[in-house]
Design an enzyme around this catalytic site. Structure first.
Site, PDB file in Angstrom:
ATOM      1  N   LYS A 195      94.897  39.943  -8.923  1.00  0.00           N
ATOM      2  CA  LYS A 195      95.830  38.767  -8.059  1.00  0.00           C
ATOM      3  C   LYS A 195      96.770  40.076  -7.206  1.00  0.00           C
ATOM      4  CE  LYS A 195      99.971  35.976  -8.047  1.00  0.00           C
ATOM      5  NZ  LYS A 195     100.980  35.219  -8.662  1.00  0.00           N
ATOM      6  N   LYS A 210     110.909  29.687  -2.765  1.00  0.00           N
ATOM      7  CA  LYS A 210     111.890  30.197  -3.892  1.00  0.00           C
ATOM      8  C   LYS A 210     113.146  30.435  -3.545  1.00  0.00           C
ATOM      9  CE  LYS A 210     108.091  33.328  -5.910  1.00  0.00           C
ATOM     10  NZ  LYS A 210     107.923  32.812  -7.462  1.00  0.00           N
ATOM     11  N   ASP A 237     104.387  41.071  -6.624  1.00  0.00           N
ATOM     12  CA  ASP A 237     103.439  39.966  -7.060  1.00  0.00           C
ATOM     13  C   ASP A 237     102.019  40.546  -6.909  1.00  0.00           C
ATOM     14  OD1 ASP A 237     102.859  37.704  -8.419  1.00  0.00           O
ATOM     15  OD2 ASP A 237     103.554  36.443  -6.691  1.00  0.00           O
ATOM     16  N   ASP A 295     103.673  27.461  -5.005  1.00  0.00           N
ATOM     17  CA  ASP A 295     104.369  28.427  -5.803  1.00  0.00           C
ATOM     18  C   ASP A 295     103.421  28.960  -7.010  1.00  0.00           C
ATOM     19  OD1 ASP A 295     105.692  31.034  -6.031  1.00  0.00           O
ATOM     20  OD2 ASP A 295     107.418  29.854  -7.031  1.00  0.00           O
ATOM     21  N   GLU A 336     100.337  30.042  -6.647  1.00  0.00           N
ATOM     22  CA  GLU A 336      99.264  30.515  -5.799  1.00  0.00           C
ATOM     23  C   GLU A 336      98.284  31.461  -6.502  1.00  0.00           C
ATOM     24  OE1 GLU A 336     102.337  31.482  -5.599  1.00  0.00           O
ATOM     25  OE2 GLU A 336     101.626  33.730  -5.965  1.00  0.00           O
ATOM     26  N   ARG A 342      96.610  31.394  -9.198  1.00  0.00           N
ATOM     27  CA  ARG A 342      95.431  30.794  -9.704  1.00  0.00           C
ATOM     28  C   ARG A 342      94.502  30.502  -8.782  1.00  0.00           C
ATOM     29  NH1 ARG A 342      99.078  26.538 -12.662  1.00  0.00           N
ATOM     30  NH2 ARG A 342     100.350  28.520 -12.535  1.00  0.00           N
TER      31      ARG A 342
HETATM   32 ZN   LIG Z   1     103.971  32.093  -6.588  1.00  0.00          ZN
END
Ligand SMILES: [Zn+2]
Length: 439
Positions: free
Chosen positions: A262, A274, A285, A345, A347, A349
């Site tokens: 990811k 957020k 992330d 949020d 996202e 997966r």
């Molecule tokens: Zn997220």
């Protein structure tokens, strides 16, 4: 100086007069274990006037030490039920920082050996911890120059042979690539720049790199990921990329590892934005993608026999805007599953599911395949297991004992992982699927 080279040093006696070194670092729970009577005497004498000795890292002037710098780094007690090899890592980080600040550039390191099973990798952990402490963020290196902020050129490891030194350096090179990719701010490491960094890192060709940036192709092949990317498409530099890395060994393949990473270069949360300052740090992330690329770098350097490795990385930005995907939309995935969006949020997966769908096709014809997804997937992982990597298994992974094996290695290498004791439904079913989540 970039990465501090790991230098194999056969024995202490010859190393003490080796002009390559300019400091001696002793890392031990009991400093008197150091096998040289002159140094033992010097440590005893210094302890008469300095109560810090044996309690915290200190530097002494010693004419027999390389560069006249003798650094004592006590590990602390190792017999309590919560002590483990991370005590060596902590001492190593403090000692190498002290050495660097004192002006040492090529320190020599002696690590006390232990036969306790949990401490058998203490020497390896010390080198990796020192290299981690010396690493400086990519933005800092680019702004100020590597030589200025990473001045330590090498670390001499007493008792480490050439093969182990090469292996440790390969591991650190991979970890360094992962830190560079993960730790950078969102404009320095946009999706395309993430891909460019991978192309450069694998330029020697041992690992092949394919980068897909064509929006129409991505929309066909990675529809869930492209829903996440939708509100980023009108900004040219924020457009997504899929990076595919592949290592094929010489000779027969006996095992295949497949990784989905990811790579959210920035996660605003999307339409479910957020709030209350929760967005800060979301440039990291992309930790899963960074970890996968770093692992591939180590594979490229070590060139393991029999092992084929394929990785797909989804580098994408979860922006917010008038074209953002929203909850209640139903999107058909690459695998043909209709997915109702519950929260934009969540996202990660979506990105992983399409990558895994492609890897499943590879796995169908692969020799002995195991699939992993690697991600900073959810804050709940940190709530469940604390500041550790969380491993989530499906039934097949459980049967293989994958989490237990990874946890065993994590314990002795000072990089602990945990498996949350919950019944987890994995997003993608396959013969062998595990989903480690990098927190
Ligand atoms: Zn997220």
């Amino acid at each position: 100086m970039a990465l501090p080279l790991c230098v194999s040093v056969a024995d202490l006696a010859s190393a003490l007069s080796d002009p390559r070194f300019d400091a001696l670092i002793i890392i031990s729970a009991e400093l008197s274990n150091f096998p040289h009577s002159d140094f033992q005497q010097a440590i005893r004498q210094a302890a008469l006037i300095d109560q810090r000795i044996g309690k915290e890292p200190v530097m002494l002037q010693n004419t027999q030490a390389p560069g006249q710098r003798l650094i004592l780094a006590p590990v602390g007690p190792l017999h309590r039920d919560f002590d483990d090899v991370r005590s060596f890592a902590d001492a190593a980080k403090q000692a190498i920082t002290l050495a660097k600040n004192a002006g040492a550039r090529q320190p020599l390191v002696w690590v006390d050996s232990h036969d306790q099973p949990m401490l058998t990798k203490a020497t390896e952990v010390v080198y990796l911890a020192m290299a981690q402490a010396l690493w400086q963020p990519l933005e800092g290196r680019e702004a100020l120059g590597e030589d200025a902020i990473e001045p330590v050129a090498l670390i001499g490891m007493i008792g480490v042979d050439e093969i182990l030194a090469t292996t440790l350096q390969a591991i650190e090179t991979g970890k360094r690539l992962a830190r560079d990719l993960c730790g950078t701010e969102p404009e320095r490491m946009t999706p395309h720049r993430f891909a460019d960094y991978c192309v450069e890192a694998f330029a020697d060709g041992v690992v092949s790199v394919q980068v897909q940036t064509d929006v129409e192709t991505l929309q066909q092949q990675y529809p869930l990921m492209m829903a996440v990317a939708r509100s980023s498409l009108h900004v040219k530099r924020h457009k997504p990329a899929v990076v595919r890395l592949e290592y094929l060994p010489e000779g027969e393949v006996t095992q295949t590892l497949l990784f989905a990473g990811k790579g959210l270069v920035y996660d605003t949360g999307g339409a479910d934005v957020k709030i209350n300052g929760g967005m800060a740090g979301m440039s990291r992330d992309k930790g899963g993608a960074a970890a996968v690329a770093g692992f591939m770098k180590t594979v490229a350097l070590l060139k393991p026999a029999g092992l084929k490795v394929i990785a797909e990385i989804g580098a994408v930005r979860n922006s917010i805007g008038s074209d953002a995907f929203v909850p209640d939309e139903i999107i058909r995935s690459h695998a043909g599953v209709r997915v109702r969006i519950g929260n934009t949020d969540a996202e990660g997966r979506l990105v992983l599911a399409d990558l895994m769908s492609h890897l499943k096709i590879d796995a169908a014809t692969a020799v002995n395949p195991t699939l992993f997804s690697v991600a900073t997937l959810t804050g709940h992982a940190a709530r469940a297991v604390g500041p550790y990597t969380a491993l989530v298994e499906n039934g097949a992974a459980l049967q293989l004992g994958l989490s237990a094996t990874l946890a065993q290695y994590g314990d002795i290498w000072g990089d602990r992982v945990k498996s949350p004791a919950v019944d987890v439904k994995i997003l993608v079913s396959s013969s062998h699927v595990a989903a480690p989540m990098m927190c």
